[in-house]
Design an enzyme around this catalytic site. Structure first.
Site, PDB file in Angstrom:
ATOM      1  N   ASP A  30       0.638  -0.953   0.303  1.00 20.43           N
ATOM      2  CA  ASP A  30       0.101   0.088   0.240  1.00 20.43           C
ATOM      3  C   ASP A  30       0.874   1.184  -0.116  1.00 20.43           C
ATOM      4  O   ASP A  30       1.646   0.816   0.662  1.00 20.43           O
ATOM      5  CB  ASP A  30      -0.533   0.272   1.193  1.00 20.43           C
ATOM      6  CG  ASP A  30      -2.676   0.767   1.145  1.00 20.43           C
ATOM      7  OD1 ASP A  30      -3.100   0.017   1.094  1.00 20.43           O
ATOM      8  OD2 ASP A  30      -2.366   1.966   0.652  1.00 20.43           O
ATOM      9  N   LEU A  32      -0.578   3.626   1.379  1.00 24.26           N
ATOM     10  CA  LEU A  32      -1.156   4.976   2.612  1.00 24.26           C
ATOM     11  C   LEU A  32      -1.438   6.135   2.614  1.00 24.26           C
ATOM     12  O   LEU A  32      -1.102   6.298   3.305  1.00 24.26           O
ATOM     13  CB  LEU A  32       0.285   4.679   3.683  1.00 24.26           C
ATOM     14  CG  LEU A  32       0.978   3.086   3.584  1.00 24.26           C
ATOM     15  CD1 LEU A  32       1.952   3.148   4.928  1.00 24.26           C
ATOM     16  CD2 LEU A  32      -0.729   1.980   4.705  1.00 24.26           C
ATOM     17  N   TYR A 140     -14.563   7.290 -12.833  1.00 24.75           N
ATOM     18  CA  TYR A 140     -14.152   6.094 -11.928  1.00 24.75           C
ATOM     19  C   TYR A 140     -14.020   5.225 -12.755  1.00 24.75           C
ATOM     20  O   TYR A 140     -13.513   4.037 -12.942  1.00 24.75           O
ATOM     21  CB  TYR A 140     -14.286   6.978 -10.592  1.00 24.75           C
ATOM     22  CG  TYR A 140     -14.788   5.263  -9.671  1.00 24.75           C
ATOM     23  CD1 TYR A 140     -13.577   4.941  -9.609  1.00 24.75           C
ATOM     24  CD2 TYR A 140     -15.874   4.635  -9.728  1.00 24.75           C
ATOM     25  CE1 TYR A 140     -13.952   3.876  -8.906  1.00 24.75           C
ATOM     26  CE2 TYR A 140     -15.954   3.431  -8.843  1.00 24.75           C
ATOM     27  CZ  TYR A 140     -14.772   3.396  -8.416  1.00 24.75           C
ATOM     28  OH  TYR A 140     -14.465   1.772  -7.259  1.00 24.75           O
ATOM     29  N   PHE A 207     -30.128  12.636  -0.517  1.00 25.22           N
ATOM     30  CA  PHE A 207     -29.902  13.229  -1.727  1.00 25.22           C
ATOM     31  C   PHE A 207     -30.805  12.859  -2.813  1.00 25.22           C
ATOM     32  O   PHE A 207     -31.211  11.734  -3.533  1.00 25.22           O
ATOM     33  CB  PHE A 207     -28.281  12.327  -1.794  1.00 25.22           C
ATOM     34  CG  PHE A 207     -27.572  12.959  -1.345  1.00 25.22           C
ATOM     35  CD1 PHE A 207     -27.462  14.429  -0.763  1.00 25.22           C
ATOM     36  CD2 PHE A 207     -26.382  12.363  -1.850  1.00 25.22           C
ATOM     37  CE1 PHE A 207     -26.430  14.772  -0.363  1.00 25.22           C
ATOM     38  CE2 PHE A 207     -25.290  12.897  -0.776  1.00 25.22           C
ATOM     39  CZ  PHE A 207     -25.483  14.259  -0.246  1.00 25.22           C
TER      40      PHE A 207
HETATM   41  N1  UDP Z   1     -26.456   9.280   0.335  1.00 27.28           N
HETATM   42  C1  UDP Z   1     -27.254  10.162   0.606  1.00 27.28           C
HETATM   43  N2  UDP Z   1     -27.036  11.453   1.434  1.00 27.28           N
HETATM   44  C2  UDP Z   1     -25.265  11.193   2.212  1.00 27.28           C
HETATM   45  C3  UDP Z   1     -24.349   9.808   0.995  1.00 27.28           C
HETATM   46  C4  UDP Z   1     -25.115   9.190   0.204  1.00 27.28           C
HETATM   47  O1  UDP Z   1     -28.642  10.433   0.462  1.00 27.28           O
HETATM   48  O2  UDP Z   1     -24.238  11.537   2.668  1.00 27.28           O
HETATM   49  C5  UDP Z   1     -27.096   8.357  -0.571  1.00 27.28           C
HETATM   50  C6  UDP Z   1     -26.680   8.185  -2.119  1.00 27.28           C
HETATM   51  O3  UDP Z   1     -27.530   8.829  -3.004  1.00 27.28           O
HETATM   52  C7  UDP Z   1     -26.776   6.723  -3.116  1.00 27.28           C
HETATM   53  C8  UDP Z   1     -27.007   6.022  -1.394  1.00 27.28           C
HETATM   54  O4  UDP Z   1     -27.103   6.933   0.031  1.00 27.28           O
HETATM   55  O5  UDP Z   1     -28.194   6.565  -3.189  1.00 27.28           O
HETATM   56  C9  UDP Z   1     -25.358   5.347  -1.336  1.00 27.28           C
HETATM   57  O6  UDP Z   1     -24.957   6.562  -1.550  1.00 27.28           O
HETATM   58  P1  UDP Z   1     -22.951   6.144  -1.195  1.00 27.28           P
HETATM   59  O7  UDP Z   1     -22.431   7.267  -1.506  1.00 27.28           O
HETATM   60  O8  UDP Z   1     -22.677   4.922   0.297  1.00 27.28           O
HETATM   61  O9  UDP Z   1     -22.389   5.302  -2.357  1.00 27.28           O
HETATM   62  P2  UDP Z   1     -22.801   4.899  -4.254  1.00 27.28           P
HETATM   63  O10 UDP Z   1     -23.877   4.670  -4.426  1.00 27.28           O
HETATM   64  O11 UDP Z   1     -22.786   6.221  -4.677  1.00 27.28           O
HETATM   65  O12 UDP Z   1     -21.470   3.608  -4.724  1.00 27.28           O
END
Ligand code: UDP
Length: 322
Positions: A30, A32, A140, A207
Site C-alpha cells: 500500500d 498509505l 472512475y 439526496f
Molecule cells: N446518500 C445520501 N446521503 C449521503 C450519502 C449518500 O442520501 O450523504 C445516498 C446516495 O444518493 C445513494 C446511497 O445513499 O443513493 C448510497 O450512496 P454511497 O455514496 O454510500 O454509495 P454509492 O451508491 O454512491 O456507491
C-alpha cells in the site's frame, strides 16, 4: 504467497485478514495515501509500495515468491474522478499496467481484481446481471472498465488468468471490531449516518426523495465487507479454470430511508435528517443478480439482514481504532 495491493484500504484490509485466517501467506502492499497501516493484520508482511513507481514494484516481485495478486489499489471517489480525471486515469489505469508488467516479467499470471457495478452505468434493468451492457457514466467507472478490457486482451496474448469482481455497495466492518471503514473524506451513506447518530455530524442529507421507488429514496445493494473478502478467496481458487467477471451483491435492495431507520433501531438513537436535492449520477435502483457468484464460486453471503450489517459498522463507529 498472495500479494494484496491496497491491502491497507477498507476492503483490502478485510481481505488480508480473511486470507490469513484461511491459511494463506500474504504480503499487503500500500502507498498509505488513503490506507491505514494499523488496518493491516500483523500476521501479514507489509510493504510500502506505489504502483506508479516501477522500481518499488520490481523490488516487491524480486524479493518475494508471489503466486497470485489481489488488486485493490485504486482511487475511488466518483466526484473527484469527474473533477480530476487525470488523477484517476493515471493512478488506476497506468498503475494497473505497471502492476501487470511486473507480474508478467516475473511470470505471475493470476489476478483477482476489485471492479465495480459502476462499470454498468445507468441500469437498463434490475437486478443487474453480468451480461448487462457496460456504459459507465463517470471517469472512475471508466477506469475500472478499461482495466477489465485490458485483462481480456492480456489473457489472449499472455495467458493472464483474471477474475474481476464487480462490487455493489460495500458495507459493515469486521465482526471482531478490530478493523473497519475509515475514509477521509467520508462520502458513504452508512458511516455518515452512524457518525450523525454518534453526534459527530449535525445531520445526514438525503439526496433526493422524488425517485420512482416505494419511499422515493434511492435503492442500493449493501454487501458486508467480510462477504466480499470470502468471495476474493473463492475467486483465487477458481483462477486455474475460469477468467471473467462476477457480480458481488446480496441481491437485496435497501433504500436510503430504510438504512436510516435500521441504523436508528440498531443504535437506539435518532438520526437528524435533511432532505436535499438529488446527487448527480445516482440511479434510482442498483442491485445485483448474484447467481453467478453463487453457482460458479459457491459463494453465499453470510449477511443478508441490513441491521446485522449496520450492527458491525455501529460497533466500529463506537470503537474506531484509526
Ligand atoms: N446518500 C445520501 N446521503 C449521503 C450519502 C449518500 O442520501 O450523504 C445516498 C446516495 O444518493 C445513494 C446511497 O445513499 O443513493 C448510497 O450512496 P454511497 O455514496 O454510500 O454509495 P454509492 O451508491 O454512491 O456507491
Amino acid at each position: 504467497m498472495i500479494l494484496v495491493t491496497g491491502g491497507a484500504g477498507y476492503i483490502g484490509s478485510h481481505t488480508v485478514k480473511y486470507l490469513l485466517d484461511e491459511g494463506f501467506e500474504v504480503i499487503a502492499a500500500d502507498n498509505l495515501i488513503y490506507g491505514h497501516q494499523k488496518a493491516i493484520d500483523n500476521r501479514a508482511k507489509f510493504v510500502l509500495a506505489d504502483l506508479m513507481d516501477m522500481k518499488s514494484l520490481k523490488n516487491l516481485f524480486d524479493n518475494n515468491k508471489i503466486d497470485a495478486v489481489i488488486h485493490f489499489a485504486a482511487f475511488a471517489y466518483v466526484g473527484e474522478s469527474v473533477e480530476n480525471p487525470e488523477k484517476y486515469y493515471y493512478n488506476n489505469v497506468v498503475g494497473t499496467l505497471n502492476l501487470l508488467q511486473a507480474m508478467l516479467q516475473h511470470n505471475v499470471k493470476k489476478i483477482v481484481f476489485s471492479s465495480t457495478c459502476a462499470t454498468y452505468g445507468e441500469p437498463q434493468y434490475t437486478p443487474i446481471d453480468e451480461n448487462h451492457p457496460q456504459s459507465p457514466i463517470n471517469p472512475y467507472g471508466r477506469t475500472k472498465l478499461m482495466i477489465e478490457q485490458i485483462f481480456a486482451d492480456y489473457e489472449k496474448a499472455y495467458g493472464l488468468k483474471h477474475i474481476a469482481l464487480r462490487y455493489f455497495n460495500a458495507a459493515g466492518c469486521s465482526n471482531d471490531g478490530r478493523i473497519g471503514e475509515s475514509h477521509t473524506p467520508e462520502t458513504h451513506l452508512i458511516p455518515l449516518v452512524l457518525q450523525t447518530i454518534n453526534g459527530k455530524r449535525d445531520k445526514i442529507k438525503i439526496f433526493g426523495t422524488d425517485y420512482d421507488t416505494p419511499d422515493g429514496t434511492c435503492i442500493r445493494d449493501y454487501i458486508h465487507v467480510e462477504d466480499l473478502a470470502s468471495a476474493h478467496c473463492l475467486a483465487l481458487h477458481k483462477l486455474d479454470e475460469y477468467s471473467g467477471c462476477i457480480n458481488l451483491g446480496t441481491g437485496i435492495g435497501t433504500s436510503v430511508k430504510e438504512i436510516i431507520t435500521a441504523a436508528e433501531e440498531v443504535s437506539g438513537k435518532s438520526c437528524p435528517v435533511e432532505i436535499a436535492p438529488r446527487r448527480a449520477g445516482d440511479p434510482a435502483r442498483l442491485y445485483a443478480d448474484n447467481r453467478k457468484a453463487k453457482e460458479l464460486l459457491g459463494w453465499h453471503p453470510k449477511y443478508t439482514n441490513i441491521k446485522e450489517i449496520i450492527r458491525t459498522a455501529w460497533n466500529w463507529e463506537q470503537n474506531k481504532k484509526y
